[in-house]
Design an enzyme around this catalytic site. Structure first.
Site, PDB file in Angstrom:
ATOM      1  N   TYR A 110      -6.339  -3.097  -0.217  1.00  0.00           N
ATOM      2  CA  TYR A 110      -6.637  -1.865  -0.947  1.00  0.00           C
ATOM      3  C   TYR A 110      -7.915  -1.273  -0.358  1.00  0.00           C
ATOM      4  CZ  TYR A 110      -3.507  -4.052  -4.427  1.00  0.00           C
ATOM      5  OH  TYR A 110      -2.465  -4.677  -5.075  1.00  0.00           O
TER       6      TYR A 110
ATOM      7  N   SER B 264       6.677   2.990 -10.186  1.00  0.00           N
ATOM      8  CA  SER B 264       6.159   4.174  -9.469  1.00  0.00           C
ATOM      9  C   SER B 264       6.283   5.453 -10.296  1.00  0.00           C
ATOM     10  CB  SER B 264       6.854   4.333  -8.111  1.00  0.00           C
ATOM     11  OG  SER B 264       6.686   3.158  -7.346  1.00  0.00           O
TER      12      SER B 264
ATOM     13  N   TYR C  92       4.008  -6.577 -10.619  1.00  0.00           N
ATOM     14  CA  TYR C  92       3.408  -5.322 -10.160  1.00  0.00           C
ATOM     15  C   TYR C  92       4.485  -4.234 -10.180  1.00  0.00           C
ATOM     16  CZ  TYR C  92       5.114  -6.409  -5.357  1.00  0.00           C
ATOM     17  OH  TYR C  92       5.884  -6.696  -4.253  1.00  0.00           O
ATOM     18  N   PHE C  93       4.036  -2.974 -10.088  1.00  0.00           N
ATOM     19  CA  PHE C  93       4.910  -1.801 -10.285  1.00  0.00           C
ATOM     20  C   PHE C  93       5.595  -1.825 -11.657  1.00  0.00           C
ATOM     21  CE2 PHE C  93       5.699  -1.432  -5.403  1.00  0.00           C
ATOM     22  CZ  PHE C  93       4.455  -0.847  -5.249  1.00  0.00           C
TER      23      PHE C  93
ATOM     24  N   LYS D  57       8.306  10.935 -17.190  1.00  0.00           N
ATOM     25  CA  LYS D  57       7.976  12.283 -16.685  1.00  0.00           C
ATOM     26  C   LYS D  57       9.089  12.883 -15.813  1.00  0.00           C
ATOM     27  CE  LYS D  57       5.256  10.758 -12.650  1.00  0.00           C
ATOM     28  NZ  LYS D  57       3.926  10.738 -12.055  1.00  0.00           N
TER      29      LYS D  57
ATOM     30  N   SER E 198       1.899 -14.244  -3.822  1.00  0.00           N
ATOM     31  CA  SER E 198       2.485 -12.934  -4.125  1.00  0.00           C
ATOM     32  C   SER E 198       3.522 -12.598  -3.063  1.00  0.00           C
ATOM     33  CB  SER E 198       1.373 -11.875  -4.143  1.00  0.00           C
ATOM     34  OG  SER E 198       1.878 -10.598  -4.439  1.00  0.00           O
ATOM     35  N   ASN E 199       4.620 -11.993  -3.490  1.00  0.00           N
ATOM     36  CA  ASN E 199       5.692 -11.576  -2.574  1.00  0.00           C
ATOM     37  C   ASN E 199       6.357 -12.753  -1.871  1.00  0.00           C
ATOM     38  OD1 ASN E 199       5.269  -8.572  -2.829  1.00  0.00           O
ATOM     39  ND2 ASN E 199       3.256  -9.156  -2.036  1.00  0.00           N
TER      40      ASN E 199
END
Length: 297
Positions: free
Chosen positions: A53, A202, A197-198, A208, A149-150
């Site tokens: 990040y 997204s 995560y996510f 919305k 992770s992943n």
């Protein structure tokens, strides 16, 4: 005997939009600083960051803000694997990971990291060797929990050969539920914590979008997308009863899910942090929880 499951705050802040200039356009560092402060001031105690990040920038911003808060009341999770010396390809070599932890400690301006994740698997390192190296750092007090992770289920099992993995972070949401079948049975059996995560897919699960926006989400067929939009319309009814937003109710669903240890929605600006924090006040009934579960089944 498996370890007791790691206990962490139910709601955290994902900080890929804090200093993540390599991931998002038009980010401002001043917004990143404000987002982290607002999270801590709103009762959010878990900050989830990573070297990638902003190639360390997110960690630096968090480290600066931490100086004004009681470190013992904040849970810091960070991740590393991408090797800047090799085109940012994943590297799980024990010496690389040890250096990555030391570098992260400097950027975070702290002497320990609560949770350190191997961000992505590489193709060559035996995963239990990577975890054994992190366990050395755990024994030395540099990190307090070991995460991956992943990782695929087989890679998680290899990493956990010696029962040393505390926590797994992976892609999971009400519209991406593979982990329920692939990962969660093993994680629960081994008392390994799980962080998705996510969680808002997204932005899809914020409510919305309309049925006309299907082209923006090519991973779903037109029928699947319509089903999701229809389901969100029913979530809106539940949200109105709680005087909450759709996103707050979705986050409250994760908070109520016994398989999920923490949920970490991101935020670009302060008002998104305030909205996310509002999900902690939404108490779904058992019927509402099950209704939402079925809507997205």
């Amino acid at each position: 005997m498996a370890n007791k499951k790691l206990e962490i705050p139910a709601l955290g802040l994902g900080t890929n939009k804090v200093g993540g200039h390599n991931l998002f356009e038009n980010l401002k560092d001043e917004d990143g600083y404000a987002v982290v402060r607002k999270a801590l001031d709103s009762g959010i105690e878990l900050l989830d960051t990573a070297y990638m990040y902003g190639k360390g920038r997110s960690e630096e911003i968090i480290g600066d803000v931490l100086q004004d808060y009681d470190r013992s009341k904040v849970i810091i999770a960070t991740k590393a694997a991408q090797d800047p010396q090799n085109d940012f390809k994943p590297n799980n070599d024990p010496e690389f990971l040890k250096k990555a932890v030391d570098d992260a400690l400097k950027r975070l301006k702290t002497d320990y990291i609560d949770i350190f994740y191997i961000h992505f698997p590489d193709d060559t390192t035996p995963k239990y060797e990577s975890v054994a190296a992190l366990n050395e750092l755990k024994q030395a007090g540099k990190i307090r929990a070991i995460g991956v992770s992943n990782f695929s289920l087989d890679q998680i099992k290899e990493a956990n050969r010696d029962g040393l993995v505390d926590i797994v972070e992976d892609n999971y949401s009400l519209v991406h539920r593979d982990a329920e079948k692939t990962l969660l049975p093993y994680l629960n059996e081994q008392n390994i914590a799980f962080v998705p995560y996510f969680p808002l897919a997204s932005g899809l699960l914020t409510g919305k979008y309309s049925a006309a926006d299907g082209a923006k989400f090519k991973q779903f067929s037109s029928d699947e997308f319509k089903h999701i939009i229809d389901a969100l319309a029913e979530v809106k009814v539940i949200a109105e009863k709680h005087e909450a937003t759709i996103a707050q109710v979705i986050l409250a669903w994760y908070i109520a899910d016994p398989d999920i240890s923490s949920v970490i929605p991101g935020a670009r600006v302060e008002k998104q942090v305030i909205a996310n924090a509002g999900s902690m006040k939404v108490q779904l009934s058992k019927d509402e929880y099950q209704q939402i579960d079925k809507l997205f089944d």
